[in-house]
Design an enzyme around this catalytic site. Sequence first.
Site, mmCIF file in Angstrom:
data_model
loop_
_atom_site.group_PDB
_atom_site.id
_atom_site.type_symbol
_atom_site.label_atom_id
_atom_site.label_comp_id
_atom_site.label_asym_id
_atom_site.label_seq_id
_atom_site.Cartn_x
_atom_site.Cartn_y
_atom_site.Cartn_z
ATOM 1 N N ASP A 6 -8.357 -42.233 -2.070
ATOM 2 C CA ASP A 6 -7.933 -41.367 -2.886
ATOM 3 C C ASP A 6 -7.276 -42.274 -3.720
ATOM 4 O OD1 ASP A 6 -6.296 -38.229 -2.916
ATOM 5 O OD2 ASP A 6 -4.111 -40.806 -2.937
ATOM 6 N N MET B 131 11.398 -26.306 5.061
ATOM 7 C CA MET B 131 11.695 -27.375 5.675
ATOM 8 C C MET B 131 10.424 -26.670 7.029
ATOM 9 S SD MET B 131 11.191 -30.211 7.907
ATOM 10 C CE MET B 131 11.149 -30.193 9.338
#
Length: 729
Positions: A322, A669
């Site tokens: 990454d 969420m």
Amino acid sequence: MRIGILIVAGLAVMLSTPFASGRGEAGTPVDDQRLLHAESEPDQWMMVGRDYSEKRFSPLAQINRENVRRLGLAWFFATGSRRGLEATPLVVDGNLYTTNTWSRVYALDAASGELLWSYDPQVPRRWGAYACCDVVNRGVAAWQGKIYLGTLDGRLIALDAATGRPLWSVLTVPQDRPYTITAAPRVVHGKVIIGNGGAEYPGVRGYISAYDANDGHLVWRFYTVPGPEPGAQAPVMVNAARTWSGLGWQAAGGGGTVWSDLAYDPELNLIYFGTGNPSPWNSRARNPDGKDNLFTASIVALDADTGVYRWHFQTTPDDAWDYDAGQNLVLADLDLNAKRRRVVMQANKNGFFYVLDRETGQFLSGRAFVDQNWAKGLDPKTGRPIVAGLPYAANGKFVSPSPLGGHNWQPMAFNPQTGLVYIPANEAPFLYQAEGSFPLSPSHWYTGLNLAAESAPTGIDPLLLRAVIERGVAGQLIAWDPIEQKTGWRVRQPSPWNGGVLTTAAGLVFQGTADGRFVAYDAQDGKLLWQQHLPNGIIAAPMTYTIGGRQHVAVMMGWGGSFGLAAGEAAKVKERDYAGYLLVYALDGRASLPSSRPTSRSIPGLPKIVAGNQALADGNRLYNQHCAVCHGANAISSSALPDLRYMAPETHRRFEQIVRSGTLSKRGMVGFADVLSTEEVQDIHAYLIKRAEITRAAERQPRWWAQTKVFLYGLIAPLLYRLQALRFS
Ligand code: CA
């Protein structure tokens, strides 16, 4: 008589706010000429990086080494947000423009802080699940009476700079893919240039686009990884396609997103940007033959008018860590080997500082500016890393830098007077371990990495956890000599993930810190000249401007972002419930922030559960794999996102519905039914209840006992940390 008074009063207003009419020194709004010669208008800050070279160096010198100790808050502006604030404000002709979370924009009077207008693009909250690194925004661009905004859900919007009224809006990303925009757009010769992010999610293929600044029509687009569209036949893309292997990367989109800053050289008419990680992170799941994967993790130069490829330099071929190359690029002219060179510089996530010829992309020099163990060094001719082995061993491996990067998006600054680059650096080794199988779901991370590999045992004492974590992570402000490629000076900081940097012609360096301080250092030797303690941490970069003859320094306060969400016990933010503010300082400023009211939290009644050790271990692994990137490692939230140990009884009752069915998706969420079974959600719930029980017991222990434990844990933490490092070395 009355008319005379009005004329005098009018003159006084004009003199005290010379650019209040929205016009610049030349009587013109911000246009190409003003942007090209930004250095000749020291009082303004017209681009997030101050000028096209992105040095973040201000010629202002009213605030200097001697008087900086008189710096005080002149005014402040409440954002009401409790999440990460990353914007660098602009100041144009008396107005200050900045952004809040969820891509909201404010125009303020730069002298008084009075709100002139605000604009909310109404980003759907479910889009937050697509944002790897918080619902942040890094600022706007200004040009010809317009303010340009990239929104989290991928729109590019032009606003009337005087009123905030939207003038046009274009969709820059497909709406069925998890793309996001958090970067500030740049305007170059009447084109707005914007990229996007999302390479932690499946189906995202990086690109950068230029839109006509007048009406928003697409002028050019450059894809950073190969794909099916006709442009793929261009020779440069045919060559890039040869650097990929297998088929796994196509479903993943390839990544390589252009999610952060860019620089522009008017003489060469080139724009420069860095690209993100290839997707997924796990290189062998993406790239079985270990090819380079162009143009991911690279610095790329394009013709600014046409978007045609000019050169690239890949910082991390076949990236497995990454190591995005999205850190800010700074253009400067340096004397190297008795020759003046036009260079582009970057302190890369991979821990190396690169100096490249910005005309050709030729590697001139590179050296590690932080401890790193992923490479044995760089090939001195080509700059290609000599990799010390892939990290995804079955047992895992501790590697530095981590996905946090030796340096991340927090901008570095270059001071031509000292010749030093000031880098906000991170130290945080990370355990890389492959994840066996990983589901392809648009709203969930798709990395092939076991994010739970480093999770602590479920029953660990929170005080011990803190002691061990504190041993393992830290931050530094590094003054780096780019000619000699060595450290000039460095300041150690207790936490990683500190703010971006500003440097000035008065020999000052300004930086906010994760532990809630705003600091001025001597640019020459790093001596601390002034600091103010704050109730919240800072990740954004400061900027400076003059209005009414008075120099101001402004910075957004509000800790968050990727590490801010996931840090758990590593977070140093003092008042977790303290909102984010724009802070504006000047000499003899007398304003003070509202006093903080630390909210005392207690854990409400917990449901009784019967869960065996295996269920708890599974819950631990699943929580840290799927939930921790937002709610915090080891069930400790460091930000405004709910700390799940403190769930209300009603939330416990509805836990499975919320997690699987997404009943709270309007608040951000989203449901996890596509990646988690009912049984797995029950295991996570059991783990959270256990963590809550342990936390409650710790909160109830006598103070003297807790302090004794902190002392003892401080003694054994280095040993525990060392054992952990040896186990995975
Ligand atoms: Ca990345």
